[in-house]
Design a protein around this motif. Sequence first.
Motif, mmCIF file in Angstrom:
data_model
loop_
_atom_site.group_PDB
_atom_site.id
_atom_site.type_symbol
_atom_site.label_atom_id
_atom_site.label_comp_id
_atom_site.label_asym_id
_atom_site.label_seq_id
_atom_site.Cartn_x
_atom_site.Cartn_y
_atom_site.Cartn_z
ATOM 1 N N THR A 24 0.537 -1.103 0.032
ATOM 2 C CA THR A 24 0.096 0.020 0.192
ATOM 3 C C THR A 24 0.915 1.214 0.030
ATOM 4 O O THR A 24 0.347 2.322 0.014
ATOM 5 C CB THR A 24 -0.817 -0.034 1.197
ATOM 6 O OG1 THR A 24 -0.011 -0.262 2.432
ATOM 7 C CG2 THR A 24 -1.854 -1.000 0.942
ATOM 8 N N LEU A 25 2.086 1.024 0.105
ATOM 9 C CA LEU A 25 3.105 2.309 0.310
ATOM 10 C C LEU A 25 3.774 2.704 -1.036
ATOM 11 O O LEU A 25 4.431 1.784 -1.561
ATOM 12 C CB LEU A 25 4.165 1.930 1.305
ATOM 13 C CG LEU A 25 3.607 1.575 2.700
ATOM 14 C CD1 LEU A 25 4.784 0.902 3.696
ATOM 15 C CD2 LEU A 25 3.154 2.869 3.498
ATOM 16 N N PRO A 26 3.359 3.680 -1.606
ATOM 17 C CA PRO A 26 3.813 4.017 -2.999
ATOM 18 C C PRO A 26 5.485 3.959 -2.958
ATOM 19 O O PRO A 26 6.285 3.702 -3.905
ATOM 20 C CB PRO A 26 3.545 5.487 -3.308
ATOM 21 C CG PRO A 26 2.290 5.456 -2.340
ATOM 22 C CD PRO A 26 2.334 4.586 -1.093
ATOM 23 N N GLY B 71 0.035 2.000 9.906
ATOM 24 C CA GLY B 71 1.291 2.163 9.222
ATOM 25 C C GLY B 71 1.287 1.870 7.703
ATOM 26 O O GLY B 71 2.143 2.614 6.850
ATOM 27 N N TYR B 73 -0.858 2.839 5.959
ATOM 28 C CA TYR B 73 -1.300 4.052 5.064
ATOM 29 C C TYR B 73 -0.611 5.202 5.340
ATOM 30 O O TYR B 73 -0.958 6.269 5.014
ATOM 31 C CB TYR B 73 -2.872 4.130 5.322
ATOM 32 C CG TYR B 73 -3.598 3.095 5.081
ATOM 33 C CD1 TYR B 73 -4.315 3.139 3.686
ATOM 34 C CD2 TYR B 73 -3.817 1.877 5.587
ATOM 35 C CE1 TYR B 73 -5.063 1.965 3.135
ATOM 36 C CE2 TYR B 73 -4.586 0.881 5.086
ATOM 37 C CZ TYR B 73 -4.938 0.868 4.027
ATOM 38 O OH TYR B 73 -5.967 0.140 3.646
ATOM 39 N N ALA B 74 0.725 4.973 6.200
ATOM 40 C CA ALA B 74 1.452 6.285 6.785
ATOM 41 C C ALA B 74 2.140 6.885 5.664
ATOM 42 O O ALA B 74 3.373 6.411 5.510
ATOM 43 C CB ALA B 74 2.121 5.724 8.090
ATOM 44 N N TYR B 75 1.564 7.265 4.663
ATOM 45 C CA TYR B 75 2.499 8.021 3.675
ATOM 46 C C TYR B 75 1.723 9.152 3.171
ATOM 47 O O TYR B 75 0.319 9.498 3.087
ATOM 48 C CB TYR B 75 2.435 6.849 2.289
ATOM 49 C CG TYR B 75 1.529 6.532 1.840
ATOM 50 C CD1 TYR B 75 0.806 5.250 2.004
ATOM 51 C CD2 TYR B 75 0.698 7.303 0.735
ATOM 52 C CE1 TYR B 75 -0.284 5.028 1.422
ATOM 53 C CE2 TYR B 75 -0.548 6.956 0.175
ATOM 54 C CZ TYR B 75 -1.147 5.740 0.441
ATOM 55 O OH TYR B 75 -1.916 5.405 -0.230
#
Lengths: 109, 143
Positions: A24-26, B71, B73-75
């Motif tokens: 989910t982290l680009p 975490g 979605y932590a961006y």
Amino acid sequence: MKANLAAFAAGLVFAIGLCIAGMTLPSKIVGFLDFAGQWDASLAFVIGGAVAVYAVIYRWAARQESPLFVPKFSIPSRNDIDGSLVGMRRYSASDGDSAVFVPALPSPR
Amino acid sequence: VHNFTPIASLIGGILIGLSAAAMFWFDGKIAGISGILAGVLRPVRNDWLWRVFFVGGLLSGGVIMRIVEPGAYAYTIQRSSGAIIAAGLLVGFGTRLSNGCTSGHGVCGVSRLSARSMVATGSFLATGAATVFVINRFFRGSL
């Protein structure tokens, strides 16, 4: 209904897997594609783990007479390598020998 | 931020593989997310409801993980709304053009030793890497 509930559960597990894998982290995706920078190989572990598990179960399941909850398997039958697979479309000249490839638009289906 | 996460990524990958395998063994379907979503948006008779359930499961899993593991979605994405919309449209356009994405082609197709899927997955990687290289080298990491 069993088939639909199985689909829901599969979707649920898929999403949880993606999150745990960091997908989910680009930054994890870009990091994997950034071969010229500080390469992050994590995505290869995601694909590797998924392919290893799927390849084994798929080969076993495909030999069964039918899936558990529906009458038959829906297996893709296409095996042609066409231009649109990589974003290009082939245009042949009238002599059939020469051809050009140009960026393609999806064909209406 | 670069931190290599082999164990978590492997565990996540195994879960993805199990999920896709369950779709095949239970429902006889290939777990290609872009194709499944396309079938939700362009319904075909008797081939719709399972797709809605699968996408519902995906979204539910995302909501659960947002609570359990914030975490994930932590961006922040430092791009304009227009760039994000354009990027989303291009992803949809491209996955329909090649009849699949990293799940259908990359996981299921490669596992099935489908030449089509291997070519498609190779093109995803090559063009993705080329894009990252060009953006980083010539556009200072952002458009």
